[in-house]
Design a protein around this motif. Structure first.
Motif, PDB file in Angstrom:
ATOM      1  N   SER A   1      -0.895   5.004  -8.347  1.00 14.92           N
ATOM      2  CA  SER A   1      -0.783   5.581  -7.005  1.00 14.92           C
ATOM      3  C   SER A   1      -1.034   7.075  -7.005  1.00 14.92           C
ATOM      4  O   SER A   1      -0.941   7.747  -8.040  1.00 14.92           O
ATOM      5  CB  SER A   1       0.608   5.303  -6.427  1.00 14.92           C
ATOM      6  OG  SER A   1       1.600   6.063  -7.107  1.00 14.92           O
TER       7      SER A   1
ATOM      8  N   TYR B   1       0.604  10.377  -4.844  1.00 14.06           N
ATOM      9  CA  TYR B   1       1.841  10.620  -4.108  1.00 14.06           C
ATOM     10  C   TYR B   1       1.926  12.076  -3.671  1.00 14.06           C
ATOM     11  O   TYR B   1       1.247  12.961  -4.208  1.00 14.06           O
ATOM     12  CB  TYR B   1       3.065  10.254  -4.953  1.00 14.06           C
ATOM     13  CG  TYR B   1       3.231  11.041  -6.228  1.00 14.06           C
ATOM     14  CD1 TYR B   1       3.937  12.253  -6.248  1.00 14.06           C
ATOM     15  CD2 TYR B   1       2.696  10.572  -7.425  1.00 14.06           C
ATOM     16  CE1 TYR B   1       4.093  12.968  -7.428  1.00 14.06           C
ATOM     17  CE2 TYR B   1       2.859  11.280  -8.609  1.00 14.06           C
ATOM     18  CZ  TYR B   1       3.558  12.470  -8.596  1.00 14.06           C
ATOM     19  OH  TYR B   1       3.711  13.188  -9.766  1.00 14.06           O
TER      20      TYR B   1
ATOM     21  N   TYR C   1      -3.346   2.926  -4.454  1.00 12.06           N
ATOM     22  CA  TYR C   1      -4.771   2.707  -4.263  1.00 12.06           C
ATOM     23  C   TYR C   1      -5.274   1.506  -5.055  1.00 12.06           C
ATOM     24  O   TYR C   1      -6.368   1.014  -4.806  1.00 12.06           O
ATOM     25  CB  TYR C   1      -5.557   3.955  -4.658  1.00 12.06           C
ATOM     26  CG  TYR C   1      -5.446   4.357  -6.112  1.00 12.06           C
ATOM     27  CD1 TYR C   1      -6.366   3.918  -7.052  1.00 12.06           C
ATOM     28  CD2 TYR C   1      -4.411   5.179  -6.537  1.00 12.06           C
ATOM     29  CE1 TYR C   1      -6.261   4.288  -8.385  1.00 12.06           C
ATOM     30  CE2 TYR C   1      -4.303   5.555  -7.862  1.00 12.06           C
ATOM     31  CZ  TYR C   1      -5.224   5.109  -8.791  1.00 12.06           C
ATOM     32  OH  TYR C   1      -5.111   5.468 -10.110  1.00 12.06           O
TER      33      TYR C   1
ATOM     34  N   ASN D   1       4.303   7.302  -1.638  1.00 13.56           N
ATOM     35  CA  ASN D   1       3.264   6.828  -2.558  1.00 13.56           C
ATOM     36  C   ASN D   1       2.202   6.043  -1.809  1.00 13.56           C
ATOM     37  O   ASN D   1       2.519   5.249  -0.915  1.00 13.56           O
ATOM     38  CB  ASN D   1       3.867   5.864  -3.596  1.00 13.56           C
ATOM     39  CG  ASN D   1       4.648   6.571  -4.661  1.00 13.56           C
ATOM     40  OD1 ASN D   1       4.111   6.969  -5.683  1.00 13.56           O
ATOM     41  ND2 ASN D   1       5.945   6.721  -4.418  1.00 13.56           N
ATOM     42  N   TRP D   2       0.969   6.231  -2.203  1.00 14.48           N
ATOM     43  CA  TRP D   2      -0.131   5.379  -1.736  1.00 14.48           C
ATOM     44  C   TRP D   2      -0.696   4.652  -2.946  1.00 14.48           C
ATOM     45  O   TRP D   2      -1.261   5.249  -3.841  1.00 14.48           O
ATOM     46  CB  TRP D   2      -1.221   6.208  -1.071  1.00 14.48           C
ATOM     47  CG  TRP D   2      -2.445   5.368  -0.756  1.00 14.48           C
ATOM     48  CD1 TRP D   2      -2.483   4.191  -0.081  1.00 14.48           C
ATOM     49  CD2 TRP D   2      -3.799   5.660  -1.131  1.00 14.48           C
ATOM     50  NE1 TRP D   2      -3.780   3.721  -0.004  1.00 14.48           N
ATOM     51  CE2 TRP D   2      -4.610   4.600  -0.635  1.00 14.48           C
ATOM     52  CE3 TRP D   2      -4.409   6.703  -1.825  1.00 14.48           C
ATOM     53  CZ2 TRP D   2      -5.975   4.566  -0.832  1.00 14.48           C
ATOM     54  CZ3 TRP D   2      -5.785   6.666  -2.007  1.00 14.48           C
ATOM     55  CH2 TRP D   2      -6.556   5.614  -1.514  1.00 14.48           C
TER      56      TRP D   2
ATOM     57  N   LYS E   1       0.809  -1.217   0.000  1.00 11.87           N
ATOM     58  CA  LYS E   1       0.000   0.000   0.000  1.00 11.87           C
ATOM     59  C   LYS E   1       0.844   1.270   0.000  1.00 11.87           C
ATOM     60  O   LYS E   1       0.449   2.276  -0.567  1.00 11.87           O
ATOM     61  CB  LYS E   1      -0.930   0.011   1.213  1.00 11.87           C
ATOM     62  CG  LYS E   1      -2.019  -1.040   1.169  1.00 11.87           C
ATOM     63  CD  LYS E   1      -2.949  -0.894   2.375  1.00 11.87           C
ATOM     64  CE  LYS E   1      -4.072  -1.919   2.328  1.00 11.87           C
ATOM     65  NZ  LYS E   1      -4.985  -1.774   3.496  1.00 11.87           N
ATOM     66  N   TRP E   2       2.009   1.236   0.653  1.00 14.02           N
ATOM     67  CA  TRP E   2       2.810   2.440   0.813  1.00 14.02           C
ATOM     68  C   TRP E   2       4.252   2.169   0.410  1.00 14.02           C
ATOM     69  O   TRP E   2       4.767   1.073   0.615  1.00 14.02           O
ATOM     70  CB  TRP E   2       2.786   2.913   2.273  1.00 14.02           C
ATOM     71  CG  TRP E   2       1.416   3.215   2.791  1.00 14.02           C
ATOM     72  CD1 TRP E   2       0.583   2.368   3.462  1.00 14.02           C
ATOM     73  CD2 TRP E   2       0.709   4.449   2.663  1.00 14.02           C
ATOM     74  NE1 TRP E   2      -0.597   3.004   3.765  1.00 14.02           N
ATOM     75  CE2 TRP E   2      -0.548   4.274   3.297  1.00 14.02           C
ATOM     76  CE3 TRP E   2       1.020   5.689   2.089  1.00 14.02           C
ATOM     77  CZ2 TRP E   2      -1.495   5.299   3.356  1.00 14.02           C
ATOM     78  CZ3 TRP E   2       0.079   6.713   2.166  1.00 14.02           C
ATOM     79  CH2 TRP E   2      -1.153   6.517   2.788  1.00 14.02           C
TER      80      TRP E   2
END
Length: 207
Positions: free
Chosen positions: A183, A185, A170, A167-168, A129-130
């Motif tokens: 993602s 960010y 999704y 960054n995430w 996820k991250w």
């Protein structure tokens, strides 16, 4: 100024063709990637030698801008591509700064370490996820339509930026047996352009 605009148009065309060539040559471990972002960059200070009319942006101009980048996502962790951006330079607090528009063209490289090691063996997780992000940019920057009689001739200067963020993802994990690293960010960095040092804060979308 028409000459400056012509140079910018030629560079943008060349960068677009280069991105298209990159896309056509991508292998199985690489994929086309698009990045779009918005940002705000507070003025930190002028740098270098001032000209006869002073610095290009001498009245504490902050910069609001947007960038778009096209390139290759290489082995999941790396991105390299070409970008173009537009800035609106302004100072709303003092009210004495002439608003100006500017354009940037640059090469953008970033690194997102999403490989993990277990007992000395590297593997790529099926879901994440991250991830942290570090990157750099280098290119050129120009002011557009700087008013007479304070014209400096060409206002084309080098542009450089170093940044870090997060960054995430999704759409993390596997989709149709392929990794999907779309993602959002956020980054903060230090940038130099137009004889000025900035502290850009950006949010973006990676697709």
């Amino acid at each position: 100024m028409n000459r400056t605009k012509l140079i910018i148009a030629v560079v943008l065309t060349a960068l677009t063709l280069n991105a298209a060539a990159q896309y056509s040559q991508l292998g199985s471990k690489n994929e086309f990637m698009l990045k779009m972002e918005l940002g705000y960059a507070p003025f930190m200070g002028n740098m270098g030698q001032a000209g006869d009319h002073g610095y290009y942006l001498s009245k504490f101009h902050n910069a609001t801008g947007a960038n778009i980048m096209l390139g290759a996502n290489i082995s999941q962790d790396w991105f390299i591509g070409a970008g173009a951006g537009f800035n609106y330079y302004h100072n709303m607090v003092q009210g004495m700064a002439e608003p100006l528009m500017g354009a940037n063209v640059f090469v953008d490289v970033d690194f997102r370490p999403i490989w993990k090691g277990v007992m000395g063996l590297d593997y790529q997780p099926t879901t994440i996820k991250w991830a942290p992000l570090v990157g750099l940019r280098a290119g050129g920057s120009a002011l557009l339509g700087k008013a007479e009689p304070e014209s400096y001739g060409t206002t084309l200067t080098p542009m450089a930026e170093f940044y870090g963020g997060i960054n995430w993802y999704y759409m993390h994990g596997l989709h149709n047996m392929e990794h999907n690293w779309h993602s959002f960010y956020a980054t903060i960095g230090v940038a130099y352009m137009q004889q000025t040092v900035y502290l850009p804060v950006r949010v973006g979308w990676r697709w």
